[in-house]
Motif scaffolding. Sequence first.
Motif, PDB file in Angstrom:
ATOM      1  N   GLN A 166      63.012  62.195  30.218  1.00  0.00           N
ATOM      2  CA  GLN A 166      62.329  61.859  28.926  1.00  0.00           C
ATOM      3  C   GLN A 166      60.870  61.452  29.623  1.00  0.00           C
ATOM      4  OE1 GLN A 166      63.015  62.997  26.304  1.00  0.00           O
ATOM      5  NE2 GLN A 166      64.998  63.430  27.379  1.00  0.00           N
ATOM      6  N   GLN A 173      53.641  66.310  29.062  1.00  0.00           N
ATOM      7  CA  GLN A 173      52.832  66.531  27.983  1.00  0.00           C
ATOM      8  C   GLN A 173      51.396  65.731  27.963  1.00  0.00           C
ATOM      9  OE1 GLN A 173      54.675  65.311  23.959  1.00  0.00           O
ATOM     10  NE2 GLN A 173      55.924  67.072  24.147  1.00  0.00           N
ATOM     11  N   PHE A 182      47.614  71.383  25.650  1.00  0.00           N
ATOM     12  CA  PHE A 182      48.742  70.880  24.556  1.00  0.00           C
ATOM     13  C   PHE A 182      48.368  69.961  23.438  1.00  0.00           C
ATOM     14  CE2 PHE A 182      52.820  70.179  22.968  1.00  0.00           C
ATOM     15  CZ  PHE A 182      53.002  68.824  22.635  1.00  0.00           C
TER      16      PHE A 182
ATOM     17  N   GLY B 129      65.151  66.486  25.021  1.00  0.00           N
ATOM     18  CA  GLY B 129      64.273  67.419  26.103  1.00  0.00           C
ATOM     19  C   GLY B 129      64.238  68.713  25.304  1.00  0.00           C
ATOM     20  N   VAL B 131      63.324  69.595  22.314  1.00  0.00           N
ATOM     21  CA  VAL B 131      62.247  69.470  21.253  1.00  0.00           C
ATOM     22  C   VAL B 131      61.041  69.470  22.242  1.00  0.00           C
ATOM     23  CG1 VAL B 131      61.083  67.771  19.821  1.00  0.00           C
ATOM     24  CG2 VAL B 131      63.373  68.265  19.596  1.00  0.00           C
ATOM     25  N   ALA B 132      60.855  68.850  23.426  1.00  0.00           N
ATOM     26  CA  ALA B 132      59.916  68.732  24.218  1.00  0.00           C
ATOM     27  C   ALA B 132      59.454  70.244  24.584  1.00  0.00           C
ATOM     28  CB  ALA B 132      60.065  67.887  25.457  1.00  0.00           C
ATOM     29  N   PHE B 134      60.411  72.745  23.363  1.00  0.00           N
ATOM     30  CA  PHE B 134      60.054  73.716  22.183  1.00  0.00           C
ATOM     31  C   PHE B 134      58.424  73.524  21.931  1.00  0.00           C
ATOM     32  CE2 PHE B 134      60.332  76.437  18.693  1.00  0.00           C
ATOM     33  CZ  PHE B 134      60.196  75.865  17.506  1.00  0.00           C
ATOM     34  N   ASP B 135      58.163  72.254  21.808  1.00  0.00           N
ATOM     35  CA  ASP B 135      56.793  71.844  21.494  1.00  0.00           C
ATOM     36  C   ASP B 135      55.761  72.691  22.441  1.00  0.00           C
ATOM     37  OD1 ASP B 135      56.844  68.265  20.458  1.00  0.00           O
ATOM     38  OD2 ASP B 135      56.642  70.156  19.335  1.00  0.00           O
TER      39      ASP B 135
END
Lengths: 403, 359, 308
Positions: A166, A173, A182, B129, B131-132, B134-135
């Motif tokens: 995570q 990101q 992004f 994970g 979702v990330a 996919f985003d």
Amino acid sequence: MRLVLSFALAQLRVTLRERETLFWFVLFPVVLFVLLVAIFGSLGREGTIHFEVGFLNRDQAAGEAGLGRRIEAILEDLAQPGADGKEPLLSLHRPAGTGDLDAFQAREEQAVRYGTHALLVVVPEGFSARVRDALSSRSTTDAVRIQVFRRAGSASSGFALSILRQVIAGVDQGVLASGGRFRAEDAVVVDTVFLGSARGAEVRYVDFLLPGLVLMAFFTAGLFGVPGALLFAREQRILRRYWVTPFSVSHFLAGFSVTHAVVCALQFTLLIVVGRFALGAEVSFASPEAALFLVLSCATFLAFGFFVASLTKTGAAGMALANAINLPMTFLSGLYYQLGPLPGPLRILLSVNPLSYLADGLRRVIGLEGATSPLWLCVLVPILWMAFSLLVAGRRLSWDVGR
Amino acid sequence: MSALRGRAFLGLVRAEARAFWRDRVSLFFTIVLPFLFIVVFGLVMGGGEGAVAVGYAGGAVAEGATLERALRETEGIVPTPFGDAASLKRAVEGKRVGFGVLWEGDRLGLLYEASRFQENFAFQELARGIVARFDLARQGASPAVALDEIPLGNPAAARSFNEMVPGILAFSLLTAGLFAVSGHLTSMKARRTLDRLLTTPMSPLGLLLAVAVVRLAVALSASLVVLVLSQVLFRFEPTLDLAKFLALVLAATLGMMGLGTGIALLVRRPQSAANVANIVSILMMFLSGVTIPVELLPPFLRAISRGLPLTYLAQGMRHATGIEEMSAGRFWAIVLGSLLVGLVTFPLLARYVVRPERR
Amino acid sequence: MDENGLLLRVTDLRKSYGDVRAVDGVSFAVPRGTVFTLLGPNGAGKTTTLEILEGLREPDSGTIEVFGRSLRRVDRATKERMGVLLQEGSFEPYLKVKEVVALFASFFARPLPVKEVLERMELTEKQNALVRTLSGGQKQRLGIAVALVSDPELLFLDEPTTGLDPQARRNIWDVVRDLEGRGKTIILTTHYMEEAEVLSDDVAIMNHGGIIAQGAPRDLAARLGRETVIEFALAGARPEDLRELEALGTGLSTHGEVVFLKTAAFTATMERLLDWSKERRVALSGLVVRQPNLEDVFLSLTGRRLRE
């Protein structure tokens, strides 16, 4: 009637005066309740787990471009105690000063291998530069990788790893966002739904566990209490003192059942009180359907107790049998937790276990959905067990010692 | 020991062995129970190994293919497609999949089964994970930074069952030693059998040695039975270091006899000693990393586990069966520590045995 | 009770366990207000007979007539009028003494007040004690209290004084005599000869499942004749010695080293006995002179002692 109640009262006195009975039937379910909630109730939640993590940043870049440093900062943050003094998620181990990095890595790998540390994170040399290059290049390239050493097969190591994922995903990101690849504001909207609970919200473990423990308490009282009292009284020739008076076997059975019901009521009350006031349970048993299941359970296990008593000749053998039955039946039943997929033979056991059906039915009627069997089956299976138990016990149970 | 003493000692050992064999309750607790534990715990709570089946629906909706790709690229899951939301929900409720991902074109629904307490927190991590990923994929990006996972240690440990069996073995050593004193000897004391034995020329130490010898044999055979059965039935894959294994069995049994001595001395009524031993062993089972990893316990319970002997015995047993690595120093420290506890408490036990019963 | 004033009549009672004939054709009758004793060693069949009469066991054959009714198995109505002290039996260890008596009292339609029964059996002081803390004698008294609480017309006392000290035994005897005085009918079993002699109106001696002699204690003893018994221990007696001794009196029986010499002419036999022992230089230890008793009856009938 007078005989039955008078005997029930005497038997109740006996049950409550034996310290052992009091402990196992009344106190132990409460102790187990508190213990299980303490362990599983907050599984994975913040402030309850902790990992030792080693971190080695070989990336030379510093300042803004220092991705390695950025990752380190995030991990440092996770290593701070929480707002209300809660234990931090990690303890971070880093090399002291600019000493021998290889030696540090070797030591840390050893620590992971031996299980004293959960993970070792190594940011490789030139990491930031390679990421910058990847971002500026027009073609899609493979992601630049950070090394994570984990202990094979260790569940906690695996969990620490998923947390780290995570962290890295977040960093990723951020990097992509700063590189214009992004847009965080366009991230997908996520809804989390818990199926099988009345309000779609997450079911709290304490609410899930309480009915399970009530049933466990009733079961214990029936499985151990009935053979224990009955076989002991027969062996010690207490029973035959009754049979030479107008007090007959049917009086005995009726009185015994009354006592059992009172004990069950006592267990139930104690668990509800502890659950409500000490552990914050919210489920309510105040409905006729719930009452039906409670009474059905109490009766089924009483009958089962007689069945077990009829299988052995002495008190000691009876207790050994009860012990042998207790564990498989309570753990293969969904009393304490929901069972995952089971292999064939065990699934068969599960499908005949009256505890599973009663737990299912009881949970359903108090508003915790997610039952896998139809309600009528949840009533039928225990009733069949009761009938079977009574049939066998009626045939086999002897009320006086041999000659 | 003179020849006479030797013969008497052997006689006592034989009698002790016979007594143990006939004591069905003891037999059950030391041999049958640990094996039952393995079957029940191993197959029930050891779930979650291998890939998690993740159901999804909405593949046909816009960007559904992107979702499918994100799912395929996520490690550790098996994507399982469903035709519509309703069938996906049923699958989640029926526990045929770990959790569900429902894509409705503008929102992503994560569906969990409310009562899967042990697993949901791990599922939620996996979902994050997905979702990330996919985003990123929706915006045409691919990860710039990723993890390279390097497992260390014995890959056999990857099967959670392999982690669990040594813990159960350690538990059976615990009960063999513990109940030898807080069960067998205390009940002999309660029934005055001890007094009768002590009027013979056999010394208390001799009697204790006989008990210890029998219990060691029991612990050893029970462990071997469990080992063999686990291998045959559940493909448990140990690499047994025989010397370490035997040393651990010896030290653990004696050490746990010492623990039993402590209980017997503290608890006044001999009959209650067995009950206290029962409670202690059940508590240890939950809090010593045998059923659930210690790191996942809340802090105060974790602190308790550091003080429990079973925690260390389980670790030692995992090492002796080759499942986990451990420094040699630590292993022998565990063995020595356990042995010391047993030896130090032996004379205390001898005194307990001859202490007159107060009514 | 039938016209003959009999409360209980047993006819040809039989019970076997496999090959063992525990009760082998037992018949007797007990008039109202009397004490009837079954006397015999362990294994004679006394307890089994009693258990059949108490309703614990069913006989293989035979009839029981009690309270004027003919029964195969004792029923509830009969149990209302009976009180039973079992030879082997316990009470719940965690009940108090008064709770036990109250419990049993509740089984009957018209019980005696619990306090009264406790006083009668001298258990008032112990009324709040748990059964598990009682001594053997106190437990026995509790058992009798429970047997009495229904104010029964017919009382069964199976070995009421076994294991009690002499004082406690005499206390129980007083209770039994008192009960007889109140018109109760009592059926007693014992292997203590004195108890049978002191308490009973009628004694039946049992051995191997059957009654081998029956009658009032004095009459039974008198069967041995109006003779005196000289009892002494003689170590290393040879058959010739015993023959010589037998010639000194009217009859001789032995049990181990103990010799029982009967004689109708006491003084003469005594003189000759002492001469004999002086001549042979043999010591006679534990010399006792007494009237024949039930023990002697039993010994002469079976060759065994009661207390075996």
